[in-house]
Design an enzyme around this catalytic site. Structure first.
Site, PDB file in Angstrom:
ATOM      1  N   ASP A  49      -7.524 -17.909  -5.077  1.00 20.87           N
ATOM      2  CA  ASP A  49      -6.219 -16.868  -5.066  1.00 20.87           C
ATOM      3  C   ASP A  49      -4.538 -16.904  -5.825  1.00 20.87           C
ATOM      4  O   ASP A  49      -4.771 -18.663  -6.533  1.00 20.87           O
ATOM      5  CB  ASP A  49      -5.996 -17.418  -3.508  1.00 20.87           C
ATOM      6  CG  ASP A  49      -5.020 -16.478  -2.796  1.00 20.87           C
ATOM      7  OD1 ASP A  49      -4.906 -15.315  -3.435  1.00 20.87           O
ATOM      8  OD2 ASP A  49      -4.918 -17.050  -1.625  1.00 20.87           O
ATOM      9  N   ASN A  75     -11.284  -6.186   0.335  1.00 23.44           N
ATOM     10  CA  ASN A  75      -9.962  -5.817  -1.207  1.00 23.44           C
ATOM     11  C   ASN A  75      -9.896  -5.302  -0.593  1.00 23.44           C
ATOM     12  O   ASN A  75      -9.157  -4.379  -2.028  1.00 23.44           O
ATOM     13  CB  ASN A  75     -10.878  -6.987  -1.779  1.00 23.44           C
ATOM     14  CG  ASN A  75     -10.215  -8.853  -1.939  1.00 23.44           C
ATOM     15  OD1 ASN A  75     -10.913  -9.336  -2.860  1.00 23.44           O
ATOM     16  ND2 ASN A  75      -8.591  -8.732  -0.864  1.00 23.44           N
TER      17      ASN A  75
END
Ligand code: FPP
Length: 259
Positions: free
Chosen positions: A35, A83
């Protein structure tokens, strides 16, 4: 499952295990939530996609370090089922990036004896990427080095739903007694079938969330969260994560002797 040995196919550049780490107590399987690519780029006034490009470098670095240090399996969360909701250009960029990187790195992965697999619903990926994934998986299947799993269009809840359906179909066909369903049978229907469960989960960029990643498999994993943004993740950050892991007492729900 036997632990793969790292083949000696890459001379001269092997990085030694830092002296602060105990080679006998390394995790067999490390999972990472990569991340912070977007924030890394924002901090530099760059487009978000530049963060993903640097993220690839961090992933290559981490794979090599894990391989050099004798960690058997690395599983990375590259693209989640959620996503797809990102802006279209970012999704297209990521798909093209996966394809380019895979095509470019396939030979090196072979030389380094990496066994690569992509975990997730691959049918939704662009055809060219699917073809490359199939080729890379087939070519590297018998490799003797680190197992490298790239979770792509992966979502843990969806994985569990698919596993449940597969077992239900077998029950419906009269092949399986519902009472015979146990943890091993369910685990065998997951994308990670054949892998040991992760011992250590690393999440970068300071967020304390699982984000629908390996919910079943991480049941007893130790969790290390670092503020380092993924593109900056390096040998020092990995060493700190492994030191943190080696400082934990793993009880698996039991108690320590003498307690
Ligand atoms: C999270 O950062 C990162 C991703 C969604 C993509 C990760 C993909 C790579 C590192 C490339 C991997 C490449 C291959 C070939 C497997 P973010 O965009 O969520 O960052 P932010 O939270 O700062 O916005």
């Amino acid at each position: 499952m036997s632990r793969p040995q790292v083949a000696a196919a890459r001379p001269s550049t092997r990085t030694a295990l830092p002296a602060c780490l105990d080679s006998g107590r390394l995790p067999a399987h490390v999972a990472v939530i990569m991340d912070g690519n977007g924030r890394w780029a924002n901090q530099r006034g760059l487009p978000r996609v530049m963060g993903h490009r640097q993220g690839v470098e961090a992933l290559k670095r981490t794979l090599r370090l894990c391989s050099d240090w004798g960690i058997g399996t690395l599983t990375a969360y590259a693209f989640s089922t959620e996503n797809w909701s990102r802006p279209g250009e970012e999704v297209s960029f990521l798909m093209t990036l996966f394809e380019q990187v895979l095509a470019r790195e396939l030979e090196a992965l072979q030389q380094e004896q990496v066994r690569i697999r992509f975990l997730g619903d691959l049918s939704a990926l662009p055809d060219g990427l699917q073809a490359l994934i199939a080729e890379a998986t087939k070519r590297s299947a018998a490799n003797s080095g680190i197992h490298f799993n790239v979770c792509t269009n992966y979502g843990s809840r969806s994985e569990l739903v698919h596993a449940t359906r597969a077992l239900a179909r077998r029950v419906h066909a009269g092949e399986l007694d519902p009472e015979a369903i146990d943890e091993n049978l369910l685990a065998a229907e997951l994308h990670t079938s054949g892998e040991v469960d992760p011992d250590l989960l690393i999440r970068t960029s300071g967020e304390h969330r699982l984000s629908n990643f390996l919910l079943w498999q991480l049941a007893y994993a130790e969790i290390h969260v670092t503020d380092v943004l993924w593109p900056d993740f390096d040998a020092e950050a990995l060493t700190l994560a492994l030191q943190d892991f080696q400082g934990r007492q793993r009880r698996f729900g039991g108690v320590e002797a003498g307690e």
